[in-house]
Design a protein around this motif. Structure first.
Motif, PDB file in Angstrom:
ATOM      1  N   THR A   1      25.292  -6.220  -8.501  1.00  0.00           N
ATOM      2  CA  THR A   1      26.497  -5.455  -8.786  1.00  0.00           C
ATOM      3  C   THR A   1      26.694  -4.448  -7.663  1.00  0.00           C
ATOM      4  N   ALA A   2      27.907  -4.349  -7.133  1.00  0.00           N
ATOM      5  CA  ALA A   2      28.195  -3.427  -6.033  1.00  0.00           C
ATOM      6  C   ALA A   2      28.794  -2.135  -6.576  1.00  0.00           C
ATOM      7  N   ARG A   3      28.302  -1.015  -6.045  1.00  0.00           N
ATOM      8  CA  ARG A   3      28.844   0.279  -6.440  1.00  0.00           C
ATOM      9  C   ARG A   3      28.473   1.339  -5.407  1.00  0.00           C
ATOM     10  N   TYR A   4      29.465   2.156  -5.046  1.00  0.00           N
ATOM     11  CA  TYR A   4      29.246   3.318  -4.168  1.00  0.00           C
ATOM     12  C   TYR A   4      28.512   2.961  -2.873  1.00  0.00           C
ATOM     13  N   GLY A   5      28.882   1.869  -2.261  1.00  0.00           N
ATOM     14  CA  GLY A   5      28.292   1.499  -0.982  1.00  0.00           C
ATOM     15  C   GLY A   5      26.910   0.893  -1.072  1.00  0.00           C
ATOM     16  N   ARG A   6      26.462   0.583  -2.276  1.00  0.00           N
ATOM     17  CA  ARG A   6      25.149  -0.037  -2.472  1.00  0.00           C
ATOM     18  C   ARG A   6      25.272  -1.217  -3.429  1.00  0.00           C
ATOM     19  N   VAL A   7      24.263  -2.051  -3.428  1.00  0.00           N
ATOM     20  CA  VAL A   7      24.205  -3.146  -4.403  1.00  0.00           C
ATOM     21  C   VAL A   7      22.940  -2.974  -5.245  1.00  0.00           C
ATOM     22  N   VAL A   8      23.076  -3.280  -6.523  1.00  0.00           N
ATOM     23  CA  VAL A   8      21.952  -3.200  -7.457  1.00  0.00           C
ATOM     24  C   VAL A   8      21.677  -4.610  -7.958  1.00  0.00           C
TER      25      VAL A   8
ATOM     26  N   ILE B   1       0.818  -1.215   0.000  1.00  0.00           N
ATOM     27  CA  ILE B   1       0.000   0.000   0.000  1.00  0.00           C
ATOM     28  C   ILE B   1       0.848   1.259   0.000  1.00  0.00           C
ATOM     29  N   ASN B   2       2.148   1.106   0.186  1.00  0.00           N
ATOM     30  CA  ASN B   2       3.037   2.262   0.328  1.00  0.00           C
ATOM     31  C   ASN B   2       3.749   2.548  -0.991  1.00  0.00           C
ATOM     32  N   PRO B   3       3.390   3.637  -1.680  1.00  0.00           N
ATOM     33  CA  PRO B   3       4.016   3.931  -2.981  1.00  0.00           C
ATOM     34  C   PRO B   3       5.527   4.107  -2.895  1.00  0.00           C
ATOM     35  N   GLN B   4       6.004   4.697  -1.799  1.00  0.00           N
ATOM     36  CA  GLN B   4       7.448   4.902  -1.663  1.00  0.00           C
ATOM     37  C   GLN B   4       8.169   3.566  -1.513  1.00  0.00           C
ATOM     38  N   ALA B   5       7.577   2.647  -0.772  1.00  0.00           N
ATOM     39  CA  ALA B   5       8.165   1.318  -0.632  1.00  0.00           C
ATOM     40  C   ALA B   5       8.191   0.604  -1.982  1.00  0.00           C
ATOM     41  N   LEU B   6       7.125   0.741  -2.753  1.00  0.00           N
ATOM     42  CA  LEU B   6       7.087   0.110  -4.076  1.00  0.00           C
ATOM     43  C   LEU B   6       8.163   0.672  -4.997  1.00  0.00           C
ATOM     44  N   ARG B   7       8.375   1.983  -4.938  1.00  0.00           N
ATOM     45  CA  ARG B   7       9.432   2.586  -5.760  1.00  0.00           C
ATOM     46  C   ARG B   7      10.804   2.054  -5.345  1.00  0.00           C
ATOM     47  N   ALA B   8      11.019   1.939  -4.042  1.00  0.00           N
ATOM     48  CA  ALA B   8      12.286   1.400  -3.554  1.00  0.00           C
ATOM     49  C   ALA B   8      12.463  -0.049  -3.993  1.00  0.00           C
ATOM     50  N   ALA B   9      11.382  -0.825  -3.910  1.00  0.00           N
ATOM     51  CA  ALA B   9      11.450  -2.225  -4.311  1.00  0.00           C
ATOM     52  C   ALA B   9      11.756  -2.360  -5.802  1.00  0.00           C
ATOM     53  N   GLU B  10      11.099  -1.549  -6.598  1.00  0.00           N
ATOM     54  CA  GLU B  10      11.296  -1.635  -8.042  1.00  0.00           C
ATOM     55  C   GLU B  10      12.722  -1.271  -8.442  1.00  0.00           C
ATOM     56  N   SER B  11      13.371  -0.411  -7.673  1.00  0.00           N
ATOM     57  CA  SER B  11      14.747  -0.018  -7.999  1.00  0.00           C
ATOM     58  C   SER B  11      15.724  -1.167  -7.789  1.00  0.00           C
ATOM     59  N   GLY B  12      15.416  -2.075  -6.851  1.00  0.00           N
ATOM     60  CA  GLY B  12      16.310  -3.202  -6.593  1.00  0.00           C
ATOM     61  C   GLY B  12      17.643  -2.792  -6.012  1.00  0.00           C
ATOM     62  N   VAL B  13      17.674  -1.709  -5.249  1.00  0.00           N
ATOM     63  CA  VAL B  13      18.914  -1.189  -4.672  1.00  0.00           C
ATOM     64  C   VAL B  13      18.875  -1.346  -3.148  1.00  0.00           C
ATOM     65  N   PHE B  14      19.968  -1.884  -2.584  1.00  0.00           N
ATOM     66  CA  PHE B  14      20.062  -2.065  -1.139  1.00  0.00           C
ATOM     67  C   PHE B  14      21.424  -1.603  -0.647  1.00  0.00           C
ATOM     68  N   ASP B  15      21.467  -1.189   0.617  1.00  0.00           N
ATOM     69  CA  ASP B  15      22.709  -0.725   1.212  1.00  0.00           C
ATOM     70  C   ASP B  15      23.682  -1.894   1.383  1.00  0.00           C
ATOM     71  N   MET B  16      24.944  -1.651   1.086  1.00  0.00           N
ATOM     72  CA  MET B  16      25.961  -2.696   1.151  1.00  0.00           C
ATOM     73  C   MET B  16      26.094  -3.283   2.556  1.00  0.00           C
ATOM     74  N   THR B  17      25.808  -2.482   3.581  1.00  0.00           N
ATOM     75  CA  THR B  17      25.955  -2.967   4.953  1.00  0.00           C
ATOM     76  C   THR B  17      24.996  -4.114   5.270  1.00  0.00           C
ATOM     77  N   ARG B  18      23.971  -4.287   4.469  1.00  0.00           N
ATOM     78  CA  ARG B  18      22.991  -5.334   4.722  1.00  0.00           C
ATOM     79  C   ARG B  18      23.340  -6.650   4.026  1.00  0.00           C
ATOM     80  N   VAL B  19      24.310  -6.611   3.126  1.00  0.00           N
ATOM     81  CA  VAL B  19      24.561  -7.748   2.242  1.00  0.00           C
ATOM     82  C   VAL B  19      25.120  -8.960   2.991  1.00  0.00           C
TER      83      VAL B  19
END
Length: 278
Positions: A179-186, A140-158
């Motif tokens: 793929t890891a880049r700039y402290g994040r993974v895609v 129900i959260n549009p912002q969460a859906l946008r984050a999910a669709e991007s497929g980007v997560f912080d490297m500290t969680r990996v």
């Protein structure tokens, strides 16, 4: 006096939730009130309000406030391959039966920022099923859906993601899928090609497709009993003949109106199977 203040706060909370429903058509009336109280208490500090009545006034008269408040009202806590034994059971017990279908549809309800839906996509890829699978990821959260669709997560969680993945019975390395880049993974875009992200409310919306498997984990615990029953009824109606349902570790069908519609399949991991003839 404290009792009177508590009663006033309860009235304010009901009025705020009603105002949100009538103004923005988001229905939190069936959510667990104690959980909402905690989240709204945190939100008061963020918005600089002393009472929920003040917050209600801002929600009704400033359209920019509600999207920020929604971040407090919806739970955005998860990990990839959370509860690895659940994913191992899917891999070992459910996937062999899913293989018998020429094509698959899966519904991840309450997908948050996408950790679970990508976990399922990776599992299906490892099992050779992703190419014939369409996954509906809803929230129900549009912002969460946008984050999910991007497929980007912080490297500290990996590191935690990787450990969970290995414990799920993985057949490769999680690093094969990002793929890891700039402290994040895609995450690999080939995973996203099999996922449809969409707004859907378990409180107000209806079934939108027939699916073979529904995974709705750690969502029902935030609902009151009537809303739990409504959501479980949607899952029953969405599932095909003998389809599968996965719930969270602290959730159960046992005391719900839908308990007679499902058989236990892997009970210790809260995986159920729709009964024949329903």
């Amino acid at each position: 006096m404290p009792h009177r203040k508590a009663r006033t706060a309860d009235i304010e909370q009901r009025l705020l939730i009603d105002a949100i429903y009538h103004r923005y058509h988001y229905d939190f009336r069936g959510y667990a009130q104690a959980s909402l109280k905690r989240r709204l208490g945190t939100a008061l500090g963020h918005f600089g309000c002393e009472t929920l009545s003040q917050l209600q006034d801002r929600v009704l008269h400033d359209a920019s406030v509600f999207p920020a408040l929604l971040e407090y009202l919806t739970v955005q806590v998860s990990d990839m391959f959370r509860d690895p034994s659940y994913f191992r059971s899917l891999r070992e017990e459910v996937v062999p039966l899913l293989r018998t279908y020429p094509s698959l549809k899966i519904w991840v309800a309450g997908c948050s920022a996408g950790e679970e839906v990508y976990s399922l996509a990776i599992l299906l890829q490892e099992e050779g099923l992703l190419d014939r699978t369409l996954i509906y990821a809803t929230d129900i959260n549009p912002q969460a859906l946008r984050a999910a669709e991007s497929g980007v997560f912080d490297m500290t969680r990996v590191a935690a993601f990787t450990e969970n993945h290995a414990r799920s019975g993985a057949k490769g390395s999680l690093s094969d899928y990002y793929t890891a880049r700039y402290g994040r993974v895609v995450l690999d875009k080939t995973l996203r090609e099999h996922i449809v992200f969409s707004d859907h409310s378990l409180a107000t919306d209806n079934v939108f497709a027939e699916v073979h498997f529904v995974s709705c984990r750690n969502v029902l615990i935030y609902f009151e009993r009537d809303l739990q029953n409504r959501a479980l009824g949607l899952f029953r109606d969405a599932l095909c003949h003998r389809g599968f349902l996965g719930l969270g570790a602290k959730e159960s069908l046992r005391f719900s109106d839908q308990s007679d519609a499902f058989d236990d399949f892997v009970l210790e991991d809260r995986i159920y199977r729709k009964k024949a003839g329903l």
